[in-house]
Motif scaffolding. Structure first.
Motif, PDB file in Angstrom:
ATOM      1  N   GLY A  97       0.829  -1.195   0.000  1.00  0.00           N
ATOM      2  CA  GLY A  97       0.000   0.000   0.000  1.00  0.00           C
ATOM      3  C   GLY A  97       0.864   1.245   0.000  1.00  0.00           C
ATOM      4  O   GLY A  97       1.986   1.231   0.496  1.00  0.00           O
ATOM      5  N   GLY A 153      -2.764   6.234  -0.811  1.00  0.00           N
ATOM      6  CA  GLY A 153      -3.941   5.388  -0.836  1.00  0.00           C
ATOM      7  C   GLY A 153      -3.964   4.390  -1.967  1.00  0.00           C
ATOM      8  O   GLY A 153      -4.899   3.614  -2.087  1.00  0.00           O
ATOM      9  N   THR A 193      -9.412  -5.530  -3.118  1.00  0.00           N
ATOM     10  CA  THR A 193      -8.862  -4.678  -2.063  1.00  0.00           C
ATOM     11  C   THR A 193      -8.702  -3.258  -2.565  1.00  0.00           C
ATOM     12  O   THR A 193      -9.065  -2.296  -1.883  1.00  0.00           O
ATOM     13  CB  THR A 193      -7.504  -5.228  -1.581  1.00  0.00           C
ATOM     14  OG1 THR A 193      -7.709  -6.533  -1.046  1.00  0.00           O
ATOM     15  CG2 THR A 193      -6.873  -4.331  -0.536  1.00  0.00           C
ATOM     16  N   TRP A 202     -10.408   0.280  -1.217  1.00  0.00           N
ATOM     17  CA  TRP A 202      -9.635   1.459  -0.851  1.00  0.00           C
ATOM     18  C   TRP A 202     -10.135   2.686  -1.595  1.00  0.00           C
ATOM     19  O   TRP A 202     -10.134   3.783  -1.048  1.00  0.00           O
ATOM     20  CB  TRP A 202      -8.160   1.245  -1.141  1.00  0.00           C
ATOM     21  CG  TRP A 202      -7.487   0.263  -0.226  1.00  0.00           C
ATOM     22  CD1 TRP A 202      -8.079  -0.494   0.757  1.00  0.00           C
ATOM     23  CD2 TRP A 202      -6.111  -0.086  -0.203  1.00  0.00           C
ATOM     24  NE1 TRP A 202      -7.159  -1.292   1.376  1.00  0.00           N
ATOM     25  CE2 TRP A 202      -5.937  -1.069   0.811  1.00  0.00           C
ATOM     26  CE3 TRP A 202      -5.008   0.308  -0.939  1.00  0.00           C
ATOM     27  CZ2 TRP A 202      -4.700  -1.624   1.097  1.00  0.00           C
ATOM     28  CZ3 TRP A 202      -3.778  -0.248  -0.649  1.00  0.00           C
ATOM     29  CH2 TRP A 202      -3.627  -1.198   0.354  1.00  0.00           C
ATOM     30  N   ARG A 218      -1.662   3.881   3.203  1.00  0.00           N
ATOM     31  CA  ARG A 218      -1.982   2.444   3.209  1.00  0.00           C
ATOM     32  C   ARG A 218      -0.722   1.588   3.292  1.00  0.00           C
ATOM     33  O   ARG A 218      -0.771   0.397   3.001  1.00  0.00           O
ATOM     34  CB  ARG A 218      -2.736   2.075   1.929  1.00  0.00           C
ATOM     35  CG  ARG A 218      -3.985   2.868   1.668  1.00  0.00           C
ATOM     36  CD  ARG A 218      -5.134   2.383   2.490  1.00  0.00           C
ATOM     37  NE  ARG A 218      -6.365   3.060   2.054  1.00  0.00           N
ATOM     38  CZ  ARG A 218      -7.524   2.866   2.598  1.00  0.00           C
ATOM     39  NH1 ARG A 218      -7.649   2.025   3.590  1.00  0.00           N
ATOM     40  NH2 ARG A 218      -8.581   3.513   2.172  1.00  0.00           N
ATOM     41  N   ALA A 238      -1.308  -1.341   5.379  1.00  0.00           N
ATOM     42  CA  ALA A 238      -2.661  -1.878   5.304  1.00  0.00           C
ATOM     43  C   ALA A 238      -2.718  -3.361   4.977  1.00  0.00           C
ATOM     44  O   ALA A 238      -3.648  -4.048   5.383  1.00  0.00           O
ATOM     45  CB  ALA A 238      -3.475  -1.089   4.280  1.00  0.00           C
TER      46      ALA A 238
END
Length: 109
Positions: A42, A46, A80, A84, A92, A95
């Protein structure tokens, strides 16, 4: 596992770290195959990066062609990424750490 593919993916992620897009690769999710690897991390913006590139639809399709035995994992990473995108961008970087329940996943935590 393809050690060269892993080294290449780690090197591409190191470039993201140097560019400031990822703070560090410790939250990476490493999914190995006999002839390839997915190295997902990540980003601070983001984004979800896989093997050093933003996971776009085109890159996902290219990865499926390149490592067909990991096609379902690419699909999981796309899901995923979509989650996000539904949330405000945030760092992230960590993450993915601990997010995977795949017993074949080698995630450095």
């Amino acid at each position: 596992m393809d050690e060269k593919a892993l080294a290449d993916a780690q090197a591409a992620t190191s470039v993201l770290v140097r560019q400031g897009k990822v703070s560090e690769p410790v939250g990476a999710m490493v999914i190995p195959a006999q002839h390839g690897v997915l190295f997902a991390v990540g980003g601070r913006d983001g984004e979800l990066y896989v093997n050093g590139r933003t996971l776009t639809r085109q890159w996902a399709d290219d990865l499926r062609a390149e490592v067909p035995d990991l096609a379902s994992d690419v699909t999981r990473l796309q899901a995923t990424c979509a989650e996000w995108l539904d949330a405000p961008p945030q760092d992230r970087t960590l993450a993915l750490a601990g997010a995977c329940t795949d017993p074949d996943c080698h995630t450095p935590h």
